[in-house]
Scaffold this motif. Sequence first.
Motif, PDB file in Angstrom:
ATOM      1  N   ILE A  33       1.106  -1.297  -0.127  1.00 52.35           N
ATOM      2  CA  ILE A  33      -0.291   0.076  -0.376  1.00 52.35           C
ATOM      3  C   ILE A  33       0.463   1.109   0.081  1.00 52.35           C
ATOM      4  N   THR A  34       0.187   1.842  -0.280  1.00 55.01           N
ATOM      5  CA  THR A  34       0.526   3.596  -0.534  1.00 55.01           C
ATOM      6  C   THR A  34      -0.145   4.547  -0.531  1.00 55.01           C
ATOM      7  N   GLU A  35       0.791   5.808  -0.007  1.00 53.72           N
ATOM      8  CA  GLU A  35       0.082   6.664   0.425  1.00 53.72           C
ATOM      9  C   GLU A  35       0.002   7.225  -1.115  1.00 53.72           C
ATOM     10  N   ALA A  36      -1.647   8.205  -1.503  1.00 55.77           N
ATOM     11  CA  ALA A  36      -2.460   9.000  -2.719  1.00 55.77           C
ATOM     12  C   ALA A  36      -2.097  10.475  -2.163  1.00 55.77           C
ATOM     13  N   PRO A  37      -2.226  11.044  -3.047  1.00 52.58           N
ATOM     14  CA  PRO A  37      -3.280  12.429  -2.985  1.00 52.58           C
ATOM     15  C   PRO A  37      -3.799  12.522  -1.593  1.00 52.58           C
ATOM     16  N   ILE A  38      -3.478  13.649  -0.893  1.00 56.95           N
ATOM     17  CA  ILE A  38      -5.650  13.848  -0.750  1.00 56.95           C
ATOM     18  C   ILE A  38      -6.778  13.922  -1.000  1.00 56.95           C
ATOM     19  N   TRP A  39      -6.370  14.559  -3.044  1.00 55.46           N
ATOM     20  CA  TRP A  39      -8.039  14.925  -3.135  1.00 55.46           C
ATOM     21  C   TRP A  39      -8.099  13.354  -4.244  1.00 55.46           C
ATOM     22  N   ALA A  40      -7.537  12.024  -3.814  1.00 56.16           N
ATOM     23  CA  ALA A  40      -7.875  10.670  -4.369  1.00 56.16           C
ATOM     24  C   ALA A  40      -8.750  10.209  -4.204  1.00 56.16           C
ATOM     25  N   TRP A  61       9.811   8.055 -14.658  1.00 54.54           N
ATOM     26  CA  TRP A  61      12.005   7.184 -13.827  1.00 54.54           C
ATOM     27  C   TRP A  61      11.122   6.123 -13.437  1.00 54.54           C
ATOM     28  N   ALA A  62      12.301   5.075 -13.581  1.00 56.79           N
ATOM     29  CA  ALA A  62      11.980   3.569 -13.138  1.00 56.79           C
ATOM     30  C   ALA A  62      11.187   3.874 -11.877  1.00 56.79           C
ATOM     31  N   GLY A  63      10.766   3.540 -10.797  1.00 57.42           N
ATOM     32  CA  GLY A  63      10.791   3.653 -10.019  1.00 57.42           C
ATOM     33  C   GLY A  63       9.508   4.931  -9.230  1.00 57.42           C
ATOM     34  N   ASP A  64       8.829   5.609  -9.936  1.00 62.20           N
ATOM     35  CA  ASP A  64       8.156   6.553  -9.943  1.00 62.20           C
ATOM     36  C   ASP A  64       7.048   5.840  -9.341  1.00 62.20           C
ATOM     37  N   ILE A  65       5.768   6.107  -8.955  1.00 60.01           N
ATOM     38  CA  ILE A  65       5.071   5.812  -8.657  1.00 60.01           C
ATOM     39  C   ILE A  65       3.271   5.898  -9.285  1.00 60.01           C
ATOM     40  N   VAL A  66       3.047   5.716 -10.009  1.00 68.05           N
ATOM     41  CA  VAL A  66       1.716   6.502 -10.476  1.00 68.05           C
ATOM     42  C   VAL A  66       0.661   5.717  -9.948  1.00 68.05           C
ATOM     43  N   PHE A  67       0.019   6.939 -10.472  1.00 67.68           N
ATOM     44  CA  PHE A  67      -1.664   6.159  -9.995  1.00 67.68           C
ATOM     45  C   PHE A  67      -2.646   6.638 -10.619  1.00 67.68           C
ATOM     46  N   PHE A  68      -3.793   5.604 -10.260  1.00 69.52           N
ATOM     47  CA  PHE A  68      -4.879   5.701 -11.851  1.00 69.52           C
ATOM     48  C   PHE A  68      -5.884   5.420 -11.354  1.00 69.52           C
ATOM     49  N   ASP A  69      -7.209   5.953 -11.531  1.00 70.05           N
ATOM     50  CA  ASP A  69      -8.400   4.821 -11.469  1.00 70.05           C
ATOM     51  C   ASP A  69      -8.631   3.990 -11.580  1.00 70.05           C
ATOM     52  N   ALA A  70      -8.622   2.804 -11.392  1.00 72.67           N
ATOM     53  CA  ALA A  70      -8.859   1.306 -10.935  1.00 72.67           C
ATOM     54  C   ALA A  70      -9.904   0.922 -11.375  1.00 72.67           C
ATOM     55  N   ASP A  71     -11.121   1.986 -11.832  1.00 70.91           N
ATOM     56  CA  ASP A  71     -12.642   1.805 -11.303  1.00 70.91           C
ATOM     57  C   ASP A  71     -12.966   2.006 -12.538  1.00 70.91           C
ATOM     58  N   LYS A  72     -11.931   3.363 -13.425  1.00 73.19           N
ATOM     59  CA  LYS A  72     -12.314   3.773 -14.751  1.00 73.19           C
ATOM     60  C   LYS A  72     -11.714   3.304 -15.336  1.00 73.19           C
ATOM     61  N   LEU A 107      -7.407   8.362 -26.602  1.00 74.34           N
ATOM     62  CA  LEU A 107      -6.154   8.949 -27.297  1.00 74.34           C
ATOM     63  C   LEU A 107      -5.113  10.232 -27.373  1.00 74.34           C
ATOM     64  N   PHE A 108      -4.374  10.337 -27.186  1.00 69.33           N
ATOM     65  CA  PHE A 108      -2.675  11.199 -26.816  1.00 69.33           C
ATOM     66  C   PHE A 108      -3.105  11.185 -25.357  1.00 69.33           C
ATOM     67  N   MET A 109      -3.296  10.423 -24.863  1.00 72.89           N
ATOM     68  CA  MET A 109      -3.389  10.991 -23.411  1.00 72.89           C
ATOM     69  C   MET A 109      -2.575   9.624 -22.918  1.00 72.89           C
ATOM     70  N   GLU A 110      -1.410  10.265 -21.589  1.00 74.53           N
ATOM     71  CA  GLU A 110      -0.904   9.084 -20.722  1.00 74.53           C
ATOM     72  C   GLU A 110      -1.204   8.142 -19.983  1.00 74.53           C
ATOM     73  N   ILE A 135      -3.366   8.007 -16.047  1.00 73.43           N
ATOM     74  CA  ILE A 135      -2.336   8.852 -15.079  1.00 73.43           C
ATOM     75  C   ILE A 135      -3.191   9.862 -14.372  1.00 73.43           C
ATOM     76  N   THR A 136      -3.335  10.187 -13.231  1.00 69.65           N
ATOM     77  CA  THR A 136      -3.559  11.248 -12.586  1.00 69.65           C
ATOM     78  C   THR A 136      -2.750  11.899 -11.774  1.00 69.65           C
ATOM     79  N   PHE A 137      -1.981  11.531 -10.978  1.00 68.47           N
ATOM     80  CA  PHE A 137      -0.636  11.614  -9.686  1.00 68.47           C
ATOM     81  C   PHE A 137       0.588  10.565 -10.069  1.00 68.47           C
ATOM     82  N   VAL A 138       1.548  11.220  -9.524  1.00 63.30           N
ATOM     83  CA  VAL A 138       3.070  10.616  -9.656  1.00 63.30           C
ATOM     84  C   VAL A 138       4.137  10.978  -8.575  1.00 63.30           C
ATOM     85  N   ASP A 139       3.895   9.596  -7.757  1.00 66.33           N
ATOM     86  CA  ASP A 139       4.361   9.852  -6.904  1.00 66.33           C
ATOM     87  C   ASP A 139       6.149   9.830  -7.405  1.00 66.33           C
ATOM     88  N   ARG A 140       6.926  10.630  -7.033  1.00 71.39           N
ATOM     89  CA  ARG A 140       8.461  11.204  -7.204  1.00 71.39           C
ATOM     90  C   ARG A 140       9.785  10.707  -6.623  1.00 71.39           C
TER      91      ARG A 140
END
Length: 205
Positions: free
Chosen positions: A101-108, A127-138, A146-149, A194-199
């Motif tokens: 588990i990890t801490e998501a942004p407070i607006w997640a 970068w390798a090691g970055d934690i990327v957040f996304f909405d698994a329900d969407k 298209l043209f989105m990361e 992708i909604t947020f990146v923890d670098r």
Amino acid sequence: MDDTHKKAVDFIKKAMEKTGLDASNLARAVKLSPSTLTRVIKGTATTTSSAKTMLKIAEFASIPIPLSENGKLTSKSVPIYGYVGAGEKVIPPGDDCALDITEAPIWAEDGTSALIVKGDSMFPAYWAGDIVFFDADKRMPPNDCLFMECIVYLRTGEVYVKQIQKGRESGKYVLSSYNAPPILEADIEWASPITFVDRRNRKMP
């Protein structure tokens, strides 16, 4: 009215008192729809205002945002389901097999999940090691991304962080990287922006 909603209403009313603005004009001041805060106060909003919205209001009104009991900003623990390839081929475990588990942004939002980046084909954005957040329900069809990361799940089982473009064949797509050859004619099962990146844990390339 549940406790979270009550705190949101109290916070909005405090901001209104501090700024001298009604709910509609306070919303306009922080670049929200005029009815956004009014609906929260009246209890007709489908969801309580996100913490990202609260941050905007707090900054404008110069008041502290609601804190947790230990004095830290509220946050949300979300599951890390494994790794996502940025150049490396990665096959993740099943959706019910969180590795950590990890801490998501407070607006997640509810449904937010995380993956750890492997590889450097999306450098310098990821970068390798970055934690990327996304909405698994969407889980969206690729034509809507298209043209989105995005986090991209292929029907062959791999998962990548890539930009999606249409391929030559109907129903096939090109997965673009920043510094590596694209993956051509990919068969995408679903994608999620992708909604947020923890670098904080990134590894030097």
